[in-house]
Design a protein around this motif. Structure first.
Motif, PDB file in Angstrom:
ATOM      1  N   GLN A  29       0.952  -1.336  -0.140  1.00 48.96           N
ATOM      2  CA  GLN A  29      -0.100  -0.059  -0.033  1.00 48.96           C
ATOM      3  C   GLN A  29       0.704   1.228   0.258  1.00 48.96           C
ATOM      4  O   GLN A  29       2.077   1.240   0.413  1.00 48.96           O
ATOM      5  CB  GLN A  29      -0.966   0.157   1.146  1.00 48.96           C
ATOM      6  N   ARG A  30       0.321   2.450  -0.583  1.00 54.27           N
ATOM      7  CA  ARG A  30       0.820   3.453  -0.282  1.00 54.27           C
ATOM      8  C   ARG A  30       0.609   4.290   1.023  1.00 54.27           C
ATOM      9  O   ARG A  30      -0.150   5.136   1.094  1.00 54.27           O
ATOM     10  CB  ARG A  30       0.439   4.773  -1.435  1.00 54.27           C
ATOM     11  N   VAL A  31       1.217   3.763   1.869  1.00 54.70           N
ATOM     12  CA  VAL A  31       1.136   4.200   3.397  1.00 54.70           C
ATOM     13  C   VAL A  31       2.618   4.070   4.141  1.00 54.70           C
ATOM     14  O   VAL A  31       3.364   3.332   3.951  1.00 54.70           O
ATOM     15  CB  VAL A  31       0.215   3.269   4.263  1.00 54.70           C
ATOM     16  N   ASP A  32       2.747   5.309   4.694  1.00 53.40           N
ATOM     17  CA  ASP A  32       4.089   5.241   5.500  1.00 53.40           C
ATOM     18  C   ASP A  32       4.037   6.172   6.554  1.00 53.40           C
ATOM     19  O   ASP A  32       4.103   7.161   7.021  1.00 53.40           O
ATOM     20  CB  ASP A  32       5.305   6.019   4.678  1.00 53.40           C
ATOM     21  N   ALA A  42       0.382   8.000   0.627  1.00 57.67           N
ATOM     22  CA  ALA A  42       1.935   8.386   0.730  1.00 57.67           C
ATOM     23  C   ALA A  42       2.473   8.668  -0.540  1.00 57.67           C
ATOM     24  O   ALA A  42       1.905   8.319  -1.625  1.00 57.67           O
ATOM     25  CB  ALA A  42       2.520   7.548   1.661  1.00 57.67           C
ATOM     26  N   ALA A  43       3.775   9.040  -0.733  1.00 58.90           N
ATOM     27  CA  ALA A  43       4.278   9.672  -1.961  1.00 58.90           C
ATOM     28  C   ALA A  43       4.666   8.397  -2.860  1.00 58.90           C
ATOM     29  O   ALA A  43       4.402   8.475  -4.003  1.00 58.90           O
ATOM     30  CB  ALA A  43       5.563  10.130  -1.650  1.00 58.90           C
ATOM     31  N   HIS A  44       4.963   7.186  -2.274  1.00 57.70           N
ATOM     32  CA  HIS A  44       5.084   5.951  -2.968  1.00 57.70           C
ATOM     33  C   HIS A  44       4.590   4.819  -2.311  1.00 57.70           C
ATOM     34  O   HIS A  44       4.356   4.701  -1.305  1.00 57.70           O
ATOM     35  CB  HIS A  44       6.421   5.896  -3.605  1.00 57.70           C
ATOM     36  N   PHE A  54      -0.440  -2.307  11.650  1.00 48.19           N
ATOM     37  CA  PHE A  54       0.019  -1.436  10.659  1.00 48.19           C
ATOM     38  C   PHE A  54      -1.014  -0.398  10.347  1.00 48.19           C
ATOM     39  O   PHE A  54      -2.176  -0.800   9.977  1.00 48.19           O
ATOM     40  CB  PHE A  54       0.866  -2.068   9.302  1.00 48.19           C
ATOM     41  N   ASN A  55      -1.001   0.770  10.236  1.00 49.44           N
ATOM     42  CA  ASN A  55      -1.738   1.816   9.835  1.00 49.44           C
ATOM     43  C   ASN A  55      -1.184   3.333   9.501  1.00 49.44           C
ATOM     44  O   ASN A  55       0.096   3.381   9.456  1.00 49.44           O
ATOM     45  CB  ASN A  55      -2.746   2.365  11.070  1.00 49.44           C
ATOM     46  N   MET A  56      -1.990   3.986   9.054  1.00 51.66           N
ATOM     47  CA  MET A  56      -1.454   5.655   8.264  1.00 51.66           C
ATOM     48  C   MET A  56      -0.630   6.291   9.571  1.00 51.66           C
ATOM     49  O   MET A  56       0.270   6.948   9.203  1.00 51.66           O
ATOM     50  CB  MET A  56      -2.385   6.476   7.809  1.00 51.66           C
TER      51      MET A  56
END
Length: 353
Positions: A29-32, A42-44, A54-56
């Protein structure tokens, strides 16, 4: 950032310990939550393994929460992630490269990563002079490498961030500072060694790196010199290994006509930067071991590779049940145009639980 007192780090008996274990893929996913907490997207794109929390945004002691993990070590709710690898075909289309499990991992491991926590990289030389290996504290996080690295000289200074062109899953060949420029018979092997010297105070830093210091002077699992006075606390040497299955893209007729162009690119790549894309490899870490489980492992001499009587393990069939929700609606498998990868899912929306 929350300070930690060195007085809380009492030093007991010195012994050797080392862990090597597998974690299945948790999500892509696009989450960081380290570099861009709360951003959706997120950016990538990232390939993530480990704890089901795990979460935003992730704050506090992750290991204190009840939850699942995709790792064989059931007390490890940490999260480990890197960028995602893509193949850029001759026609300009992008195709996501799948991850396969490394050799000798527990049966049933799906994709994922191999995770290491080692002392002085498999030697006991440092124990007499450098003291006890101390576990990462609750709430700790860090990154290694940078997506903005764009020269060979800069990449070579990132000791321990390397690639192998796999001949087989066991025969790796030499380590490279950039992605291989020839088809690899068994895929591309990506390695991320993190720094192991902590300042003893900060759980994080503005760039997520300054609270740590890397004393490694050679690539690979080699002994690291003593920590400096600025970062005096020796932590476990954390390492990720990821096997990217590039074999389905080994047909050279799919590769760019210009043989000097690299067809494999990371998900942070912008159009026109493909030739230096591999230099920017990087990884993130969010500590989440339960209680003192990691410290016990580092204090005992029965832990080497995944044989450790002090830690609880789970079957990978159980680990593979650990899931997280999709937080961003995104196109992660590929793109038929020459748009830069960082625009995948530009119109993505946050999904509610």
């Amino acid at each position: 950032m929350k300070p930690i007192s060195l007085a809380a780090l009492a030093a007991p008996v010195l012994v050797q310990a080392g862990l090597r274990f597998g974690c299945s893929t948790l999500t892509i996913q696009r989450v960081d939550p380290v570099v861009e907490p709360g951003a959706a997207p997120a950016a990538h794109l990232h390939h993530i393994v480990g704890g089901g929390h795990f979460n935003m945004t992730m704050e506090g002691d992750v290991g204190a929460k009840d939850g699942c993990t995709t790792c064989v070590m059931s007390e490890d709710l940490s999260n480990y992630w890197t960028a995602v690898l893509y193949f850029k075909a001759r026609n300009g289309s992008y195709h996501r490269v799948p991850v396969i499990n490394n050799a000798a991992l527990d049966r049933g491991t799906v994709g994922g990563m191999t995770i290491y926590y080692t002392p002085f990289d498999f030697t006991t030389d440092g124990l007499k002079t450098q003291g006890r290996i101390r576990s990462f504290p609750p709430g700790f996080r860090m990154t290694v490498g940078s997506p903005t690295t764009n020269t060979l000289d800069q990449a070579q200074k990132h000791i321990g961030l390397r690639y192998n062109c796999l001949q087989t899953l066991i025969n790796r060949g030499r380590e490279l500072a950039d992605l291989p420029t020839v088809p690899c018979p068994a895929g591309i092997f990506a390695i991320h060694h993190f720094p192991a010297c902590w300042d003893g105070k900060n759980l994080d830093s503005p760039n997520h790196q300054d609270h740590m210091y890397n004393t490694k002077i050679r690539d690979g699992f080699t002994n690291a010199p003593a920590c400096p006075a600025s970062h005096p606390v020796r932590m476990p040497q954390l390492t990720y290994e990821t096997v990217w299955d590039t074999t389905k893209f080994n047909d050279k007729s799919l590769w760019p006509e210009d043989s000097s162009q690299q067809p494999f690119v990371w998900s942070y790549t912008s159009s026109g930067t493909e030739k230096t894309n591999g230099y920017g490899t990087h990884a993130d870490y969010m500590f989440g071991w339960k209680g003192d489980s990691l410290q016990r492992a580092m204090d005992q001499n029965d832990c080497f590779y995944d044989g450790c009587g002090s830690l609880k393990k789970q079957a990978m069939t159980e680990a593979n049940k650990c899931k997280v929700r999709d937080m961003v609606v995104d196109n992660i498998d590929g793109c038929k145009s020459r748009l830069k990868l960082s625009r995948f899912g530009l119109r993505g929306e946050v999904k509610t639980p």
